[in-house]
Design an enzyme around this catalytic site. Structure first.
Site, mmCIF file in Angstrom:
data_model
loop_
_atom_site.group_PDB
_atom_site.id
_atom_site.type_symbol
_atom_site.label_atom_id
_atom_site.label_comp_id
_atom_site.label_asym_id
_atom_site.label_seq_id
_atom_site.Cartn_x
_atom_site.Cartn_y
_atom_site.Cartn_z
ATOM 1 N N HIS A 123 0.681 -1.210 -0.155
ATOM 2 C CA HIS A 123 -0.185 -0.038 0.342
ATOM 3 C C HIS A 123 1.105 1.595 0.155
ATOM 4 O O HIS A 123 1.683 1.197 0.837
ATOM 5 C CB HIS A 123 -0.787 0.310 1.086
ATOM 6 C CG HIS A 123 -1.687 1.231 1.646
ATOM 7 N ND1 HIS A 123 -1.424 2.464 2.093
ATOM 8 C CD2 HIS A 123 -3.558 0.722 1.297
ATOM 9 C CE1 HIS A 123 -3.190 3.026 1.830
ATOM 10 N NE2 HIS A 123 -3.538 2.078 1.678
ATOM 11 N N ASP A 200 3.170 -4.577 7.506
ATOM 12 C CA ASP A 200 2.253 -3.521 7.364
ATOM 13 C C ASP A 200 1.465 -4.627 7.751
ATOM 14 O O ASP A 200 0.715 -5.754 6.970
ATOM 15 C CB ASP A 200 2.113 -2.805 6.475
ATOM 16 C CG ASP A 200 1.094 -2.447 6.706
ATOM 17 O OD1 ASP A 200 -0.064 -2.132 6.993
ATOM 18 O OD2 ASP A 200 0.725 -1.486 5.123
ATOM 19 N N GLN A 203 -4.261 -4.911 7.121
ATOM 20 C CA GLN A 203 -5.423 -5.766 6.760
ATOM 21 C C GLN A 203 -5.349 -7.230 7.244
ATOM 22 O O GLN A 203 -6.678 -8.173 6.995
ATOM 23 C CB GLN A 203 -4.979 -6.112 5.044
ATOM 24 C CG GLN A 203 -5.188 -5.015 4.199
ATOM 25 C CD GLN A 203 -6.644 -4.518 4.521
ATOM 26 O OE1 GLN A 203 -7.433 -5.063 4.058
ATOM 27 N NE2 GLN A 203 -7.168 -3.467 3.813
ATOM 28 N N LYS A 226 -10.157 -1.019 10.545
ATOM 29 C CA LYS A 226 -10.371 -1.669 9.802
ATOM 30 C C LYS A 226 -10.472 -3.228 10.232
ATOM 31 O O LYS A 226 -10.250 -4.055 10.039
ATOM 32 C CB LYS A 226 -9.551 -1.997 9.052
ATOM 33 C CG LYS A 226 -9.107 -0.838 7.686
ATOM 34 C CD LYS A 226 -7.650 -1.295 7.274
ATOM 35 C CE LYS A 226 -6.780 -0.276 6.412
ATOM 36 N NZ LYS A 226 -7.889 0.230 5.142
ATOM 37 N N CYS A 364 -4.753 2.380 -4.035
ATOM 38 C CA CYS A 364 -3.388 2.918 -3.369
ATOM 39 C C CYS A 364 -2.451 2.144 -3.496
ATOM 40 O O CYS A 364 -1.059 1.920 -1.930
ATOM 41 C CB CYS A 364 -3.925 2.924 -1.368
ATOM 42 S SG CYS A 364 -5.234 4.609 -0.834
#
Ligand code: PMP
Length: 405
Positions: A123, A200, A203, A226, A364
């Site tokens: 991202h 990261d 998600q 999220k 993104c």
């Protein structure tokens, strides 16, 4: 075991409504997920009854919010299995967490000609902060590519890491391809060469139990919104050994030990990295979202989401001219696709007319668009409150729209 969907959907009142005259099908969970009533109630309670700035006063409200905020830190520590609460820093989101590390780690450890490795599927939030830091420090970015199936070309990583490599930043789950990366393997490979790793987890945190000590990652970041929590709150987990050596990111109240005009000294972690009034109600709401997840069997929710993915992939593959981007064997509930002859924005707008919310655009992830030579994609992403019936509705809508073009 299939989750009790009737009960779960009741917890998410926003889902029970019509949009454009049709029952809402919310398939944009990778962008932001919805919040259960429990989170909404907790945030409301703190706004209605108990609001006071944290860490700053001795009155009843301040004590209650401070306790709840530090309690939230402990809830997140347990969720991540971090070694100590001080390794959990509240930020405004995954983006700020990555910017914090890129900035402060860069100041402390990156010198001219050093290298930072990211992957082609990141991202923008896990690319641009590193680029900005590399520009400031005279360092350079190296990019680990993925194949057309959406799988990282890990066999290249070993040779990419050199004595100049100072950090590797990789996504746990790609927001565009859905690929679940083998982060344990990546971390151990990098560590064999003494390279720290930032994961990261924006998600992944909504879907998996994370164990930062078993993974042995150096940094792990995610966002509240999220994972069924509020917007404007995020987390940075970092190993103390790094955080202690990194300079502060933002200056202001709370991050200081003592201020004089000659010299200011800084607070301990985590406060060193929490300048100003944090989004304490957001942190409390996020902890409630984590408690909500903990009250379910996270692994079985994740298996159910995987069933939804398999069902949706099977259906969508029956549509002629539909191309799915990213077909990694280990994949999360994200399907990005295009249908030949239909502009993704037209598809998104028409699906919305039918009450179906999907994401359209560049996700993104410009390098992913460039990899496949497309300008935009349509993305459907699932959460445990979605149903097989909704996938059928989505499939029938795509068939209908395709026939219109
Ligand atoms: N990383 C990934 C993989 C993401 O999907 C996102 C959000 N789309 C981010 C980082 C940034 O998260 P936020 O906008 O909440 O800071």
């Amino acid at each position: 075991m299939t989750p009790d969907l009737i009960k779960i959907r009741k917890d998410f009142p926003i889902l029970d409504q019509n949009v454009n005259g049709k029952p809402l099908v919310y398939f944009d969970n990778a962008a932001t997920s919805q919040r259960p009533q429990q989170v909404i109630d907790r945030i409301n309670d703190f706004s209605l009854l108990i609001n006071g700035n944290i860490h700053r006063a001795t009155h009843f409200f301040a004590n209650r919010t401070t306790e709840a905020f530090e309690g939230a830190r402990e809830t997140i520590r347990r969720f991540l299995n971090a070694g100590e609460p001080s390794e959990v820093i509240f930020t405004h989101g995954a983006t700020e967490s990555i910017n914090l590390v890129a900035h402060s780690f860069g100041e402390a450890f990156i010198n001219p000609d050093d290298e930072v490795i990211v992957t082609e599927m990141e991202h923008h939030a896990n690319i641009v902060p590193w680029q900005m830091m590399c520009e400031r420090r005279g360092a350079k970015i190296k990019v680990l590519p993925f194949g057309d199936d959406g799988v990282l070309q890990l066999e290249l990583l070993d040779n990419m890491i050199t004595s100049r490599t100072k950090i590797l930043a990789v996504t746990h789950i790609s927001n565009s391809l859905g690929t679940v990366n083998p982060i344990a393997e990546i971390i151990s490979l990098a560590h064999r060469k003494n390279v720290p790793v930032l994961i990261d987890g924006a998600q992944a945190a909504p879907h998996f139990s994370i164990d930062v000590q078993t993974l042995d990652c150096d940094f792990y970041v995610f966002s509240g919104h999220k994972m069924y929590g509020p917007t404007g709150i995020g987390v940075l987990y970092g190993k103390r050994k790094w955080l202690d050596l990194m300079p502060p990111f933002l200056g202001g109240g709370e991050m200081i030990d003592r201020v004089t005009f000659v010299k200011t000294t800084y607070n301990e972690i985590p406060y060193k990295f929490e300048a100003g009034t944090p989004h304490y109600i957001g942190a409390i709401g996020l902890a409630t979202a984590v408690e909500y997840l903990n009250n379910h069997d996270i692994a079985s929710l994740n298996r159910y989401e995987h069933d939804l993915l398999e069902e949706a992939s099977f259906k969508l593959k029956q549509i002629e001219g539909l191309r799915i981007y990213g077909e990694a064997p280990d994949k999360a509930g994200v399907i990005s696709f295009n249908i030949e002859g239909i502009h993704p924005f037209d598809l998104g707008t028409l699906l919305d007319q039918l009450g179906i919310a999907v994401r359209t655009g560049r996700l993104c992830a410009d390098p992913v668009m460039d990899h496949f030579g497309v300008e935009n994609m349509v993305r459907a992403s699932f959460a445990f409150y979605n149903t097989v019936q909704e996938i059928e509705t989505f499939y029938m809508a795509l068939i209908r729209l395709k026939a219109m073009f």
